[in-house]
Design an enzyme around this catalytic site. Sequence first.
Site, short mmCIF file in Angstrom:
data_model
loop_
_atom_site.label_atom_id
_atom_site.label_comp_id
_atom_site.label_asym_id
_atom_site.label_seq_id
_atom_site.Cartn_x
_atom_site.Cartn_y
_atom_site.Cartn_z
N HIS A 218 33.26 -91.49 -36.15
CA HIS A 218 32.04 -91.82 -35.41
C HIS A 218 32.21 -93.27 -34.96
CE1 HIS A 218 29.69 -88.65 -37.84
NE2 HIS A 218 30.78 -88.84 -38.55
N ASP B 216 27.81 -93.76 -27.75
CA ASP B 216 28.26 -93.04 -28.93
C ASP B 216 29.45 -92.13 -28.61
OD1 ASP B 216 28.16 -92.41 -31.57
OD2 ASP B 216 26.29 -91.26 -31.48
N CYS C 50 25.95 -86.99 -33.42
CA CYS C 50 27.14 -86.32 -33.95
C CYS C 50 27.00 -84.79 -34.04
CB CYS C 50 27.52 -86.89 -35.31
SG CYS C 50 26.17 -87.04 -36.48
N GLN D 158 22.73 -95.23 -27.29
CA GLN D 158 23.99 -95.64 -27.91
C GLN D 158 25.17 -95.21 -27.04
OE1 GLN D 158 23.78 -93.75 -31.85
NE2 GLN D 158 24.04 -95.79 -32.71
N LYS E 181 32.72 -97.40 -43.17
CA LYS E 181 32.76 -97.85 -41.78
C LYS E 181 33.30 -99.26 -41.67
CE LYS E 181 27.91 -99.33 -41.95
NZ LYS E 181 26.63 -99.43 -41.23
N HIS F 299 32.56 -89.47 -30.66
CA HIS F 299 33.11 -88.85 -31.87
C HIS F 299 34.50 -88.35 -31.56
CE1 HIS F 299 28.79 -88.93 -32.63
NE2 HIS F 299 29.15 -89.08 -33.90
N ARG G 290 14.63 -93.68 -33.77
CA ARG G 290 14.64 -93.95 -35.22
C ARG G 290 13.33 -94.62 -35.61
NH1 ARG G 290 20.91 -96.09 -36.13
NH2 ARG G 290 21.89 -94.21 -35.24
#
Length: 648
Positions: A523, A396, A347, A394, A477, A398, A376
């Site tokens: 997100h 991912d 992000c 990911q 979320k 935004h 992670r």
Amino acid sequence: MDALFSLNVQDMRNFSVNLKGQPAKEIEAEELRGFDALKLLDSKGLDRAVAVKVNGEIRDLYSFLEGKAELEPIDADSPEGLEILRHSTSHVMAMAVKDLFPGVKVTIGPAIENGFYYDFDYERPFRDEDLARIQERMAEIIKANLPFERKELSAQEALDFFEQQGEVYKVELIRDLGVENVSLYTNGTFTDLCRGPHIPFTGKIKAFHLTKVAGAYWRGDEKRQMLSRIYGVAFADKKALKDYLTKLEEAKKRDHVRLGSQLGLFSTHEEIGAGMIVWHPKGGMLRHILEDFEIKEHCKRGYELVKGPEILKTELWKKSGHFDNYRENMYFTEIDEQSYGIKPMNCLSHMLIYNSTIRSYRDLPKRYFELGLVHRHERSGVLHGLLRVREFTQDDAHILCTPEQLDSEIKGVLDFVRDMMAIFKFNYDLEVSTRPEKSIGSEEDWERATRALINAMEDTGMPYQINEGDGAFYGPKIDVKLRDALDRKWQCATIQCDFTLPERFNLFFVDRDGQRRRPAMIHRVILGALERFIGVLIEHYAGAFPVWLAPVQASILTVTDRNIAHGEKVLLSLKEAGIRAEADFRNEKLSLKIREAQLQKIPYMLIVGDRESEMEGITPRLRSGENLPFMKPKELIERINEDCKQRR
């Protein structure tokens, strides 16, 4: 238990009880227990009851009532009843273990989905071969039909009791609770610290099975004692248990780690490090197919491709709040005496892209998409194949939009999730996860964000559950729980609503009046971590990927060496047409080649013998064993292309 009334009139009390939704009945008795009241109210199915709901609170079936009570029996087969049954079975297991292994210390033993576990500290780790003995002793305890007896006492009395027993873990738990009074439950020779409720007698346990032994750190802390965790399953009846154990056997056959090796998809290596995946050619092709598919699907929906660096200065992670709220999951390094954080999520770069120029309301929404590699720090004890790793990619994205656009953007993501899950034939459940204890941002922003998610869900009519306190540290979320072919749940997609990070990074847009306003930020991931999703796909399809996903779509199998020349022509024509094909030209029996191709779960096996060579064609065989009629390579190419077009 059935003796309700006393002849001493002055000790009699008045009770007003009713079954939920029915008229009240007045009862005069010295004392009244839940089970006895249910009998007097002619409640049905009491032989299946394991507890009772009293004025909305779940309590032990034989707990005493006071005054006025609305009652609802809890059936052993209900979700609440199964949780109680499984928790009680864990206590029975703990008693059996203490009977069989003197000196063992007990820790905690909760109910979990489909079953239960209990963690033990013993002089040696428990082994799978111990389970049969433990299960046999549990059966004896169940047959004895021992009562579960609740006792409430002061915390100090409980501390004294467990200290005398040498149960140091219970002593630690009581001290950490910081309460004045606690409750204990006793079944036979075993007494445990527990809130309850529990089943009334051990004989209520009708169907259970111990499944495996694993290691677990006390309180999940790698620096604490390693314990032995024994897992089991329990159901209301033997048929449900049998059905589950059948699924468990099927799950073993579908194990993605075993299939990943068998199909040549991926491997892990101690020399590289735990939680790191090495992708083999077929696994690399599978990833490429998924990534290419995802890019196209995102571009169709107005997303823009971006990419950020894998390490960013630690100061930036402090600004975002990750350093204070997430650093235990991060890795850090130093370059030229400057501290950097290896990104656990994407992000920050996306916000910097947004902030690289002044944005007008006419520019919004901005949808940034990245197949982002992240790292992670996961505990070694939870790492497992592709499902829990330390390095992953990911899908991912935004979305930065005006607050007025937030509702439609959330619904757009929900539609995206629906479309993608349909392609892979996944059913799914939805949960709204709310503010956790460790979080940033104002109460007002959290309320706005949570309400935005719930409103979008309710407008679409999708059923959902509330998952209290499990949101991200910066916003609530929606979690999407996939259900695979065996009806197991997997967490993959998530949609997070955030007003906090746009504030911290001073993101703004210029509205139609020329005023600066703060955008909202979503997100979201659709498939989630590609590693995890591929692991789920392997188990969902049992390794037999649909044609459009299969790393190898067709394998050419020659009958004799004299057929190789034609086989090579077929292979070339397929590859030129974009078909993922390979060939097995070995001088081996055709039956062996077919069996090996079936083990590789290749969708099409193309037999090339003398007839096929002479007529310049192939005879396809499906991995199911079905034989197709003779056809020309062009016909097969058209068939495979149609399979891919229809996503089958």
